[in-house]
Design a protein around this motif. Sequence first.
Motif, PDB file in Angstrom:
ATOM      1  N   LEU A 161       0.842  -1.084  -0.001  1.00 27.08           N
ATOM      2  CA  LEU A 161       0.014  -0.130  -0.014  1.00 27.08           C
ATOM      3  C   LEU A 161       0.891   1.121   0.030  1.00 27.08           C
ATOM      4  N   ASN A 162       1.923   1.271   0.886  1.00 28.79           N
ATOM      5  CA  ASN A 162       2.807   2.349   1.074  1.00 28.79           C
ATOM      6  C   ASN A 162       3.590   2.334  -0.533  1.00 28.79           C
ATOM      7  N   ALA A 163       3.957   1.586  -1.219  1.00 29.13           N
ATOM      8  CA  ALA A 163       4.659   1.612  -2.367  1.00 29.13           C
ATOM      9  C   ALA A 163       3.662   2.128  -3.306  1.00 29.13           C
ATOM     10  N   VAL A 164       2.165   1.683  -3.387  1.00 36.13           N
ATOM     11  CA  VAL A 164       1.392   2.292  -4.500  1.00 36.13           C
ATOM     12  C   VAL A 164       1.458   3.596  -4.439  1.00 36.13           C
ATOM     13  N   VAL A 165       1.185   4.095  -3.192  1.00 37.63           N
ATOM     14  CA  VAL A 165       0.891   5.421  -3.012  1.00 37.63           C
ATOM     15  C   VAL A 165       2.316   6.523  -3.106  1.00 37.63           C
ATOM     16  N   ASN A 166       3.223   5.848  -2.803  1.00 37.46           N
ATOM     17  CA  ASN A 166       4.548   6.706  -3.303  1.00 37.46           C
ATOM     18  C   ASN A 166       4.600   6.619  -4.871  1.00 37.46           C
ATOM     19  N   GLU A 167       4.440   5.522  -5.192  1.00 38.04           N
ATOM     20  CA  GLU A 167       4.616   5.394  -6.842  1.00 38.04           C
ATOM     21  C   GLU A 167       3.507   6.628  -7.539  1.00 38.04           C
ATOM     22  N   ILE A 168       2.178   6.449  -6.941  1.00 38.47           N
ATOM     23  CA  ILE A 168       1.401   7.427  -7.364  1.00 38.47           C
ATOM     24  C   ILE A 168       1.871   8.977  -7.380  1.00 38.47           C
ATOM     25  N   LEU A 169       2.324   9.454  -6.142  1.00 32.08           N
ATOM     26  CA  LEU A 169       2.764  10.736  -5.891  1.00 32.08           C
ATOM     27  C   LEU A 169       4.058  10.886  -6.767  1.00 32.08           C
ATOM     28  N   ARG A 170       4.808   9.967  -6.977  1.00 31.36           N
ATOM     29  CA  ARG A 170       6.376  10.030  -7.916  1.00 31.36           C
ATOM     30  C   ARG A 170       5.788  10.399  -9.361  1.00 31.36           C
TER      31      ARG A 170
ATOM     32  N   PHE B 236       4.719   2.958 -14.243  1.00 28.72           N
ATOM     33  CA  PHE B 236       3.970   2.718 -13.056  1.00 28.72           C
ATOM     34  C   PHE B 236       4.820   1.498 -12.541  1.00 28.72           C
ATOM     35  N   LYS B 237       5.498   1.578 -11.427  1.00 29.74           N
ATOM     36  CA  LYS B 237       6.232   0.501 -10.814  1.00 29.74           C
ATOM     37  C   LYS B 237       6.407   0.573  -9.248  1.00 29.74           C
ATOM     38  N   PRO B 238       5.205   0.174  -8.856  1.00 27.12           N
ATOM     39  CA  PRO B 238       5.312   0.291  -7.157  1.00 27.12           C
ATOM     40  C   PRO B 238       6.500  -0.749  -6.593  1.00 27.12           C
ATOM     41  N   SER B 239       6.889  -1.694  -7.041  1.00 21.49           N
ATOM     42  CA  SER B 239       7.728  -2.344  -6.572  1.00 21.49           C
ATOM     43  C   SER B 239       9.226  -1.858  -6.420  1.00 21.49           C
ATOM     44  N   ARG B 240       9.468  -0.747  -7.018  1.00 25.43           N
ATOM     45  CA  ARG B 240      10.504   0.073  -6.825  1.00 25.43           C
ATOM     46  C   ARG B 240      10.696   0.853  -5.337  1.00 25.43           C
ATOM     47  N   TRP B 241       9.745   0.644  -4.710  1.00 20.03           N
ATOM     48  CA  TRP B 241       9.850   1.100  -3.290  1.00 20.03           C
ATOM     49  C   TRP B 241      10.021   0.078  -2.141  1.00 20.03           C
ATOM     50  N   LEU B 242       9.895  -1.206  -2.697  1.00 17.26           N
ATOM     51  CA  LEU B 242      10.062  -2.290  -1.862  1.00 17.26           C
ATOM     52  C   LEU B 242      11.512  -2.480  -1.552  1.00 17.26           C
ATOM     53  N   LYS B 243      11.845  -3.461  -0.563  1.00 14.34           N
ATOM     54  CA  LYS B 243      13.139  -3.352  -0.225  1.00 14.34           C
ATOM     55  C   LYS B 243      13.992  -4.409  -1.063  1.00 14.34           C
ATOM     56  N   GLU B 244      13.278  -5.323  -1.780  1.00 10.28           N
ATOM     57  CA  GLU B 244      13.928  -6.025  -2.710  1.00 10.28           C
ATOM     58  C   GLU B 244      14.310  -5.618  -3.873  1.00 10.28           C
ATOM     59  N   ASP B 245      13.846  -4.023  -4.126  1.00 10.61           N
ATOM     60  CA  ASP B 245      13.965  -3.651  -5.436  1.00 10.61           C
ATOM     61  C   ASP B 245      14.848  -2.417  -5.282  1.00 10.61           C
ATOM     62  N   GLU B 246      15.216  -2.046  -3.940  1.00  9.16           N
ATOM     63  CA  GLU B 246      15.903  -0.814  -3.618  1.00  9.16           C
ATOM     64  C   GLU B 246      17.171  -0.639  -4.342  1.00  9.16           C
TER      65      GLU B 246
ATOM     66  N   HIS C 164      18.712  11.880  -2.337  1.00  6.50           N
ATOM     67  CA  HIS C 164      18.422  11.340  -1.260  1.00  6.50           C
ATOM     68  C   HIS C 164      17.867  12.648  -0.259  1.00  6.50           C
ATOM     69  N   ASP C 165      18.393  13.612  -0.173  1.00  5.78           N
ATOM     70  CA  ASP C 165      18.297  14.753   0.792  1.00  5.78           C
ATOM     71  C   ASP C 165      16.644  15.030   0.605  1.00  5.78           C
ATOM     72  N   TYR C 166      16.137  14.653  -0.549  1.00 12.49           N
ATOM     73  CA  TYR C 166      14.575  15.027  -0.640  1.00 12.49           C
ATOM     74  C   TYR C 166      13.852  13.770  -0.435  1.00 12.49           C
ATOM     75  N   ARG C 167      14.321  12.678   0.391  1.00 10.30           N
ATOM     76  CA  ARG C 167      13.755  11.541   0.578  1.00 10.30           C
ATOM     77  C   ARG C 167      13.346  10.793  -1.134  1.00 10.30           C
ATOM     78  N   ARG C 168      14.080  11.376  -2.111  1.00  7.94           N
ATOM     79  CA  ARG C 168      13.881  11.069  -3.362  1.00  7.94           C
ATOM     80  C   ARG C 168      12.615  11.315  -3.969  1.00  7.94           C
ATOM     81  N   LEU C 169      11.564  11.795  -3.285  1.00  4.71           N
ATOM     82  CA  LEU C 169      10.320  12.065  -3.693  1.00  4.71           C
ATOM     83  C   LEU C 169      10.125  13.807  -3.794  1.00  4.71           C
TER      84      LEU C 169
END
Length: 555
Positions: free
Chosen positions: A383-392, A456-466, A476-481
């Motif tokens: 859910l966090n990944a989907v939301v972050n990816e939409i905002l990105r 649109f790729k929510p998995s980019r926000w998951l640990k296994e894809d970091e 990084h200073d801007y939390r990447r978003l």
Amino acid sequence: MDLSQNNYCGRDIWLTFKDLCLTGPLPGSTTCVSVLILTSLYLLRVYRRRQRTTRIRGPQSPSWVYGFAKTALDSTVTTELYEHWAKEYGPVYKVPHVLGQSRVILWDPKAISHFFARDTWFYNQTPFSKISIEIAVGRGVMWADGESHKRQRKTLNPAFGAAAVRSLTSIFQNIAHKAVIAWDAEIGSNSGNDCAVIDVQQWMNHISLDSAGIAILSHDFGALDGSDCDAAHVLHVLGSFTGVSHILVFLAQRFPSILKLPLPRSQYSKKLNLILGKICEEMLLRTRKEKETGGADQGDKSCLGLLLKAEESGEGAGLTPQEVLAQAQIILLGGSETTAVSMTWAFIELARNPDMQTKLRDECLEFGSTPSYDDLMNKLPYLNAVVNEILRLHASVTEILRVTTQEDVIPLSEPMRTDAGNSTDNVCIPKGTEVLIPLAALNCSVSMWGPDAKLFKPSRWLKEDEGTHETKETLHDYRRLMTFGNGARMCPGRLFALTEFKAVLFVLVRHFVFEMADGPGVQIVKSLGFLPRPSVVGSSVAGCSVPLRVRRYEV
């Protein structure tokens, strides 16, 4: 022009001229000499300023009248151009704008960090932005700069901290459940079908307006109940309003006073200002009376209560009554309009990507109970990944524009070549320069997010894809978003928006399946309204901006 701030030679000439003036009336010949001295000083200052100013490269203007302003109307094209220009001209470059003006674009991370560190002090709202904001929501924190902004922001911060937003989570969930009931009824009334075509955009507008009204002002607009809500109507018109001539908008950026004319969009903005102002004033008066009679909780931590507390602290340290009203209006608008756009995009992307929709639904169903604020933030990774990816991918605010209040030297993370062919590790820009941070373009930059940046790729926000794209660490200073900005003007309601977004998405995706009403290949465009809202091209459903086929999820 403050001539006393010139170089030492110029200052000596200025002091000599000042002494002459103090001796009494000047004869004709002395007047001529004085004019020559002043002219020489001015030319000297202009020359020295030009010598210090870095000659930045950039694309040639396609039109002296419009520059690239017309191109900028197409956000998709502009996003591509910003990155292309950064590669061709360097991480800091200038782009021609209307009537021969130009804007400096910052693409370099160190330069952007420097900008945000000095925002509201060395970088202020442009005159165009000042008048636009004042017409829409008054002279609140969005309008203010410098010390005034710092004072107003200090009073607002507690209203949007984790503690305050934590107590509002149940409000967002209750509003989402009201939408579930309404959609169930609409599907049930559609005899012979197990689904209904629903204008998701309109419903997200209602959800976000009711959520913001109750959570911020304790006022229920009743948009979800079908009430005849003036605020909802005006917001809808503003959001999809395209009746303003682009020529007037371009001219207003050079001559901001044009905005004070009775233009249609300005009239709607003023109408919304009056509607929200009346509601806010009624809520403030009611709360003040309750406090006076002891009926209100003196420890009230709601947004309204904190604003009143700030008002009571006095005009010097706290907020004036006018500022309290302006803050309430800003919070209400910011808390409803931007979140509605983001949630609409979420359902579009989930409808386009059924596998991702299923994965999200499975996570929400497996969680079981109603999530708390901390659960929404920490225990639902997809859910966090989907939301972050939409905002990105679909930033509500696409760029930040400021004007320098004085000459500034901007550092760079790596040297760049100037128009003169020299290499430099900093850029000097003069007072009055318009500086732009292209938030949406940075969010979709291939150089910063990798070759799949536009997908649109929510998995980019998951640990296994970091670790797949090391370039992400560039920002990084801007939390990447970049969606919420940074520095002194970073969006104060980001936790509010994230919590509402996640709470609504969690509830609705558990109950319904979403599909594009006109097929998966339908074209989505961004309207040129108050914010860049999505809309479906050639919709077969009259009056629907984003029609989706919604069916109940059957376990």
